[in-house]
Design a protein around this motif. Sequence first.
Motif, PDB file in Angstrom:
ATOM      1  N   LEU B  10       0.819  -1.216   0.000  1.00 51.60           N
ATOM      2  CA  LEU B  10       0.000   0.000   0.000  1.00 51.60           C
ATOM      3  C   LEU B  10       0.851   1.265   0.000  1.00 51.60           C
ATOM      4  CD1 LEU B  10      -2.777  -0.917   2.616  1.00 51.60           C
ATOM      5  CD2 LEU B  10      -2.945  -1.006   0.117  1.00 51.60           C
ATOM      6  N   GLU B  15      -2.583   8.063  -0.477  1.00 57.12           N
ATOM      7  CA  GLU B  15      -3.294   7.440  -1.603  1.00 57.12           C
ATOM      8  C   GLU B  15      -2.544   7.620  -2.915  1.00 57.12           C
ATOM      9  OE1 GLU B  15      -6.500   5.723  -2.204  1.00 57.12           O
ATOM     10  OE2 GLU B  15      -5.810   5.311  -0.165  1.00 57.12           O
ATOM     11  N   VAL B  18      -0.198   4.824  -3.986  1.00 63.92           N
ATOM     12  CA  VAL B  18      -0.683   3.456  -4.209  1.00 63.92           C
ATOM     13  C   VAL B  18      -0.750   3.221  -5.717  1.00 63.92           C
ATOM     14  CG1 VAL B  18      -2.542   1.799  -3.782  1.00 63.92           C
ATOM     15  CG2 VAL B  18      -2.061   3.612  -2.104  1.00 63.92           C
ATOM     16  N   GLN B  23      -4.638  -0.927  -6.645  1.00 65.82           N
ATOM     17  CA  GLN B  23      -6.047  -0.478  -6.606  1.00 65.82           C
ATOM     18  C   GLN B  23      -6.942  -1.456  -7.358  1.00 65.82           C
ATOM     19  OE1 GLN B  23      -6.974   1.557  -4.547  1.00 65.82           O
ATOM     20  NE2 GLN B  23      -5.869   3.511  -4.499  1.00 65.82           N
ATOM     21  N   GLY B 110       5.088  -2.183  -4.027  1.00 63.26           N
ATOM     22  CA  GLY B 110       4.652  -0.862  -3.570  1.00 63.26           C
ATOM     23  C   GLY B 110       5.859   0.005  -3.262  1.00 63.26           C
TER      24      GLY B 110
END
Lengths: 242, 242
Positions: B10, B15, B18, B23, B110
């Motif tokens: 993550l 956000e 990401v 997603q 990530g």
Amino acid sequence: MTGWVAVAGLGPGAEALVTPEVQAALAEATDVVGYIPYVARVVPRAGLVLHPSDNRVELERARLALDLAARGRRVVVVSSGDPGVFAMASALFEALEGRGETPEIRILPGITAMLAAAARIGAPLGHDFCAINLSDNLKPWALIEKRLRLAAEADFAMAFYNPRSKSRPEGFARALQILRECCGPERPICFARAVSTPDEAIRTVTLAEARPEMADMRSVVILGNSATRRVGPWVYTPRSAP
Amino acid sequence: MTGWVAVAGLGPGAEALVTPEVQAALAEATDVVGYIPYVARVVPRAGLVLHPSDNRVELERARLALDLAARGRRVVVVSSGDPGVFAMASALFEALEGRGETPEIRILPGITAMLAAAARIGAPLGHDFCAINLSDNLKPWALIEKRLRLAAEADFAMAFYNPRSKSRPEGFARALQILRECCGPERPICFARAVSTPDEAIRTVTLAEARPEMADMRSVVILGNSATRRVGPWVYTPRSAP
């Protein structure tokens, strides 16, 4: 207009591995600066000036980005992978030394090659590890050898960037010889080429089986530590020390 | 329905860090498994079952994910940062040992903490570097000390994960002492806390000035190599060896 420079990591190749942060910077940019194949990954649009340049001109490229930003342009310097790992971020700060005014600078992280490769292989970097650039363009070969021996003594898993190129065909063969001496013939070594692109190829062998030709300019190579094992098609390094 | 497990990174918190790949996996998932604060980062929706669990139960969590996938569920195991760096990917492969049938498994990379932190600091990992987990939960402290000394001798920049927690208050003080002995008092050391979140805090000091309390559970710590320098507010490691 206030200029800025963002040094952005495009990840290893696939669009799905480019962060929204990097996409947003590209959407705001007036100029994109970078090595030819990386600039080619940016979708052209009206009002966006592309400045592709050749390999090994990192400082000139960084100066161009700073000059453009000083004139009010919004500049994204594109790197493959992550800009802070053997890429353009250091060159930008080197170019900044001794300059007077400094534009706003942001470094935007990306998925670096070793982590994209590790994900395809399994979890070969699942314990302490090191990342070594095997190119001797900017450091003496003796230092590379020293680091390989010490990293082996520390029992690090190892990721090798720039393992082999046409101009340096010999170094990687010597590196493999040193690693065989220090880590033994059975240690797993993974060759990951062009990860996340249509040309992707992943191959795991033992150090005894490894050949220099298994790597090229588009490869990252990952060596396990003394506990690295296979399970099914995967290679992983346990979280516990051996 | 064919089950699968995706172990997804993550990133450090925002956000915007990401990847679209992660997603997309979350959008297809029926189940999300992970440590409580990471599962809390997933937006709930109808049909998505969340399985938050406590810290230090990585193997049980991995087994739950494999069991769910064997029953046809589409399971995302969420990790902070990158799943292959001191996170859930290795635990999943450990849990896979000795099992019969294996579901489809994907590891989705990530932005790992050290690279997010490095981007905020400048380019402190711009040359060869290593990543060391300072927790001695899964390895003897003597091995950590050995790796610190060898990494200093190799003149690696170093990134330290899990530098300090309430249950291990002493280790990081000893690590700093060893690093001062091996690298001298003037070496820059960067403390990066909660990068890309509202609690983000970045601080660079010298090894002489470094105090254990500057790090906590949400910190990653980066030590420069012998050539690491400051330029303006930035810290970077030149691409050339000293």
